[in-house]
Design a protein around this motif. Structure first.
Motif, PDB file in Angstrom:
ATOM      1  N   SER A  57      -4.663   2.981 -15.441  1.00 35.98           N
ATOM      2  CA  SER A  57      -4.365   1.654 -16.002  1.00 35.98           C
ATOM      3  C   SER A  57      -2.857   1.475 -16.198  1.00 35.98           C
ATOM      4  N   THR A  58      -2.179   2.527 -16.580  1.00 33.50           N
ATOM      5  CA  THR A  58      -0.715   2.478 -16.724  1.00 33.50           C
ATOM      6  C   THR A  58      -0.067   2.231 -15.373  1.00 33.50           C
ATOM      7  N   ILE A  59      -0.550   2.914 -14.357  1.00 33.36           N
ATOM      8  CA  ILE A  59       0.010   2.771 -13.018  1.00 33.36           C
ATOM      9  C   ILE A  59      -0.243   1.367 -12.477  1.00 33.36           C
ATOM     10  N   TYR A  60      -1.440   0.834 -12.685  1.00 31.73           N
ATOM     11  CA  TYR A  60      -1.720  -0.528 -12.216  1.00 31.73           C
ATOM     12  C   TYR A  60      -0.825  -1.555 -12.910  1.00 31.73           C
ATOM     13  N   ARG A  61      -0.522  -1.358 -14.179  1.00 31.98           N
ATOM     14  CA  ARG A  61       0.403  -2.281 -14.857  1.00 31.98           C
ATOM     15  C   ARG A  61       1.785  -2.221 -14.220  1.00 31.98           C
ATOM     16  N   ARG A  62       2.256  -1.024 -13.900  1.00 34.08           N
ATOM     17  CA  ARG A  62       3.569  -0.899 -13.251  1.00 34.08           C
ATOM     18  C   ARG A  62       3.528  -1.484 -11.850  1.00 34.08           C
ATOM     19  N   ILE A  63       2.442  -1.231 -11.128  1.00 34.56           N
ATOM     20  CA  ILE A  63       2.304  -1.803  -9.786  1.00 34.56           C
ATOM     21  C   ILE A  63       2.393  -3.325  -9.861  1.00 34.56           C
ATOM     22  N   ASP A  64       1.685  -3.927 -10.807  1.00 38.26           N
ATOM     23  CA  ASP A  64       1.720  -5.385 -10.972  1.00 38.26           C
ATOM     24  C   ASP A  64       3.139  -5.872 -11.233  1.00 38.26           C
ATOM     25  N   ARG A  65       3.843  -5.207 -12.136  1.00 30.36           N
ATOM     26  CA  ARG A  65       5.219  -5.616 -12.462  1.00 30.36           C
ATOM     27  C   ARG A  65       6.142  -5.458 -11.257  1.00 30.36           C
ATOM     28  N   LEU A  66       6.002  -4.362 -10.516  1.00 31.08           N
ATOM     29  CA  LEU A  66       6.829  -4.148  -9.328  1.00 31.08           C
ATOM     30  C   LEU A  66       6.521  -5.180  -8.251  1.00 31.08           C
ATOM     31  N   GLN A  67       5.254  -5.543  -8.102  1.00 35.61           N
ATOM     32  CA  GLN A  67       4.887  -6.564  -7.124  1.00 35.61           C
ATOM     33  C   GLN A  67       5.411  -7.943  -7.525  1.00 35.61           C
ATOM     34  N   GLU A  68       5.375  -8.255  -8.806  1.00 39.23           N
ATOM     35  CA  GLU A  68       5.895  -9.534  -9.286  1.00 39.23           C
ATOM     36  C   GLU A  68       7.368  -9.695  -8.945  1.00 39.23           C
ATOM     37  N   ARG A  69       8.103  -8.593  -8.967  1.00 40.45           N
ATOM     38  CA  ARG A  69       9.542  -8.613  -8.653  1.00 40.45           C
ATOM     39  C   ARG A  69       9.815  -8.458  -7.161  1.00 40.45           C
ATOM     40  N   GLY A  70       8.757  -8.279  -6.355  1.00 42.29           N
ATOM     41  CA  GLY A  70       8.920  -8.125  -4.914  1.00 42.29           C
ATOM     42  C   GLY A  70       9.415  -6.753  -4.501  1.00 42.29           C
ATOM     43  N   LEU A  71       9.324  -5.781  -5.401  1.00 39.37           N
ATOM     44  CA  LEU A  71       9.817  -4.437  -5.111  1.00 39.37           C
ATOM     45  C   LEU A  71       8.754  -3.548  -4.482  1.00 39.37           C
ATOM     46  N   LEU A  72       7.511  -4.006  -4.483  1.00 37.10           N
ATOM     47  CA  LEU A  72       6.388  -3.228  -3.978  1.00 37.10           C
ATOM     48  C   LEU A  72       5.392  -4.196  -3.344  1.00 37.10           C
ATOM     49  N   VAL A  73       4.838  -3.816  -2.214  1.00 37.60           N
ATOM     50  CA  VAL A  73       3.797  -4.628  -1.574  1.00 37.60           C
ATOM     51  C   VAL A  73       2.577  -3.757  -1.343  1.00 37.60           C
TER      52      VAL A  73
END
Length: 118
Positions: free
Chosen positions: A47-63
């Motif tokens: 759950s912690t990782i998914y929150r970070r993934i979401d934040r990184l995707q929102e900033r366009g840093l991760l797809v």
């Protein structure tokens, strides 16, 4: 002296200051990784990782990309788009420039199709 950092820049810097977010970027820089493998690499709850993934995707840093396993099931893997960050001090505060990796045309088509079909 007051800090002159706009909210978007402050959010980006806070995200890059996060140990989990940095590990996710490093782990996905050369090779796509599943959330499960990122959870293991970060030694953190999914759950912690998914929150970070979401934040990184929102900033366009991760797809994310869809993969097909041998049983025919789809699953997501994640790839870093961050190439570099430059921070300059100016008279107006901080100027942050983010360099993004180019997305492969097939990945762009897949992502756009998935966004369209919801």
């Amino acid at each position: 002296m007051s800090s002159r950092v706009d909210p978007d820049t402050e959010e980006l810097l806070a995200l890059l200051d996060d140990e989990y977010a940095r590990t996710i970027i490093l782990e996905t820089y050369d090779e796509a990784q599943s959330a499960e493998s990122l959870s293991a690499a970060c030694d953190a709850d999914p759950s912690t990782i998914y929150r970070r993934i979401d934040r990184l995707q929102e900033r366009g840093l991760l797809v994310d990309q869809q993969r097909l396993d041998p049983n025919g099931h789809h699953y997501k893997v994640y790839v870093a788009r961050l190439e570099g960050v430059a921070i300059d001090v100016t008279d107006d505060g901080f100027d942050v420039d983010v360099d993004y990796a180019e997305e492969e045309p097939a990945d762009t088509f897949t992502r756009l199709y998935e966004e369209f079909t919801g």
